[in-house]
Scaffold this active site. Sequence first.
Site, PDB file in Angstrom:
ATOM      1  N   ILE A  89       0.826  -1.215   0.000  1.00  0.00           N
ATOM      2  CA  ILE A  89       0.000   0.000   0.000  1.00  0.00           C
ATOM      3  C   ILE A  89       0.854   1.255   0.000  1.00  0.00           C
ATOM      4  O   ILE A  89       0.333   2.364  -0.042  1.00  0.00           O
ATOM      5  CB  ILE A  89      -0.964   0.021   1.204  1.00  0.00           C
ATOM      6  CG1 ILE A  89      -0.204  -0.118   2.527  1.00  0.00           C
ATOM      7  CG2 ILE A  89      -2.007  -1.062   1.064  1.00  0.00           C
ATOM      8  CD1 ILE A  89      -1.093  -0.022   3.761  1.00  0.00           C
ATOM      9  N   GLY A  90       2.171   1.090   0.033  1.00  0.00           N
ATOM     10  CA  GLY A  90       3.047   2.250   0.002  1.00  0.00           C
ATOM     11  C   GLY A  90       4.489   1.842   0.199  1.00  0.00           C
ATOM     12  O   GLY A  90       4.791   0.707   0.583  1.00  0.00           O
ATOM     13  N   GLY A  92       8.643   3.646   1.108  1.00  0.00           N
ATOM     14  CA  GLY A  92       9.475   4.800   1.426  1.00  0.00           C
ATOM     15  C   GLY A  92      10.922   4.476   1.174  1.00  0.00           C
ATOM     16  O   GLY A  92      11.254   3.450   0.561  1.00  0.00           O
ATOM     17  N   SER A  94      13.133   3.500   3.258  1.00  0.00           N
ATOM     18  CA  SER A  94      13.687   2.417   4.066  1.00  0.00           C
ATOM     19  C   SER A  94      12.794   1.189   4.151  1.00  0.00           C
ATOM     20  O   SER A  94      13.215   0.170   4.701  1.00  0.00           O
ATOM     21  CB  SER A  94      13.947   2.917   5.493  1.00  0.00           C
ATOM     22  OG  SER A  94      12.731   3.257   6.131  1.00  0.00           O
ATOM     23  N   SER A  95      11.576   1.248   3.626  1.00  0.00           N
ATOM     24  CA  SER A  95      10.658   0.140   3.859  1.00  0.00           C
ATOM     25  C   SER A  95       9.565   0.092   2.805  1.00  0.00           C
ATOM     26  O   SER A  95       9.347   1.040   2.052  1.00  0.00           O
ATOM     27  CB  SER A  95      10.006   0.286   5.242  1.00  0.00           C
ATOM     28  OG  SER A  95       9.230   1.475   5.287  1.00  0.00           O
ATOM     29  N   VAL A  97       5.384  -0.933   2.801  1.00  0.00           N
ATOM     30  CA  VAL A  97       4.260  -1.131   3.705  1.00  0.00           C
ATOM     31  C   VAL A  97       3.199  -1.969   2.997  1.00  0.00           C
ATOM     32  O   VAL A  97       2.816  -1.680   1.859  1.00  0.00           O
ATOM     33  CB  VAL A  97       3.662   0.208   4.162  1.00  0.00           C
ATOM     34  CG1 VAL A  97       2.519  -0.028   5.146  1.00  0.00           C
ATOM     35  CG2 VAL A  97       4.733   1.086   4.800  1.00  0.00           C
ATOM     36  N   LYS A 112       5.010  -2.789   8.080  1.00  0.00           N
ATOM     37  CA  LYS A 112       6.164  -2.095   7.504  1.00  0.00           C
ATOM     38  C   LYS A 112       7.359  -3.036   7.586  1.00  0.00           C
ATOM     39  O   LYS A 112       7.822  -3.391   8.675  1.00  0.00           O
ATOM     40  CB  LYS A 112       6.451  -0.804   8.276  1.00  0.00           C
ATOM     41  CG  LYS A 112       7.691  -0.072   7.794  1.00  0.00           C
ATOM     42  CD  LYS A 112       7.947   1.192   8.597  1.00  0.00           C
ATOM     43  CE  LYS A 112       7.012   2.303   8.182  1.00  0.00           C
ATOM     44  NZ  LYS A 112       7.424   3.618   8.748  1.00  0.00           N
ATOM     45  N   ASP A 207      10.796  14.662   9.430  1.00  0.00           N
ATOM     46  CA  ASP A 207      10.272  14.343   8.097  1.00  0.00           C
ATOM     47  C   ASP A 207       8.771  14.629   8.019  1.00  0.00           C
ATOM     48  O   ASP A 207       7.998  13.825   7.487  1.00  0.00           O
ATOM     49  CB  ASP A 207      10.558  12.881   7.749  1.00  0.00           C
ATOM     50  CG  ASP A 207      10.608  12.635   6.235  1.00  0.00           C
ATOM     51  OD1 ASP A 207      10.713  13.624   5.475  1.00  0.00           O
ATOM     52  OD2 ASP A 207      10.548  11.470   5.812  1.00  0.00           O
TER      53      ASP A 207
END
Length: 372
Positions: A89-90, A92, A94-95, A97, A112, A207
Amino acid sequence: MAGLEELRRKLQPLFDADIGPSPGMSMDPCESYMVSSEGAVNLLSKSSGVYNFSEHGLEKQTNGIIHDIDRSEQAYRCSSNEMHVFGAIGCGSSSIVYKAIHITIHRILALKRINVFEKEKRQQLLNEIRTLCEAPYFQGLVEFQGAFYTPDSGNISIALEYVDGGSFADVLRLRKSIPEPVLSHMVHNLLISLGYLHGERHLVHRDIKPANLLINLRGETKISDFGISAALDNSVSMCETFVGTVTYMSPERIQNESYSFAADIWSFGVTVFECATGKFPYSATEGAVNLMLQILYDPSPSPPRDKFSPEFCSFIDACLHKDPNTRPRADELLAHPFIRKYEKETVDLGAYVRSVFNPVSKLKDMADVSFW
């Protein structure tokens, strides 16, 4: 209590904080993690002790004593075999999700996943764990549900509440901008959360941006993604590292100067500006260096006076002072005229969110997951 003792037995500590590593353990050269032959991992945090992860869950060890991090017995029984994972679902820096269902409690979660073998990502994992699970639950932060290690992939999965609306970035993609009265109520709630992070937890988020501010279908706002947050031990401590999203970074951070909580206020001001106007206030099309020069040397952005209220313009101006010492604190902004202007107006944030995100589609997605 028998269930808790069984969980503790499965999560036997791999590392004793008093006597050192157990026999048969391998130590990473940077001394930040160790892996056992039984498929479990320890993350070592100088400031917080030792985190023991296995397929069965998570426990923390300090000075040779195992402590349940959670405030109840149940939350950390969050093992890999209790999860059914659906699509991503997303993602970033570093990860990634994923949406998942916790089979034993029939609850939808966001997982995550972070690779433990990458040093920078390990640090972000520790930051996230420390922020979300080592203090009493706070409604304005995404709720921590547990974590577990998967030996085959080398991933540690952090289980978080699934925020069923979306991010502020999602709202902007669908609606372009957020009306002032609605935004004022959202900002009020987010300032309470930010004030908690700064005042109670002494954390700089580092952030703040639309993608890291979430809202559910009930209209509850949440701050998420604490992977690069930094703790300040006292009021005079200052951060000195250059991390975060450059587009929302404050001038003092871009100049690599020491910074503190006021850096989050700048990022928050840029974010609120973008939410109201539907436009990022700088031209970011000519590269990061040009963007940083604009932030440093151009006048601070200010909303068009003919399209927005004086109170809103004043709020943005206060957040975007170049001098961090003149920016108000989060708790001080709660008394700003932009917040007071609309506080007596009835604004149903849940209804607004449901008007943005199709609730029928959301319910269908959840029903499809639950049906499994």
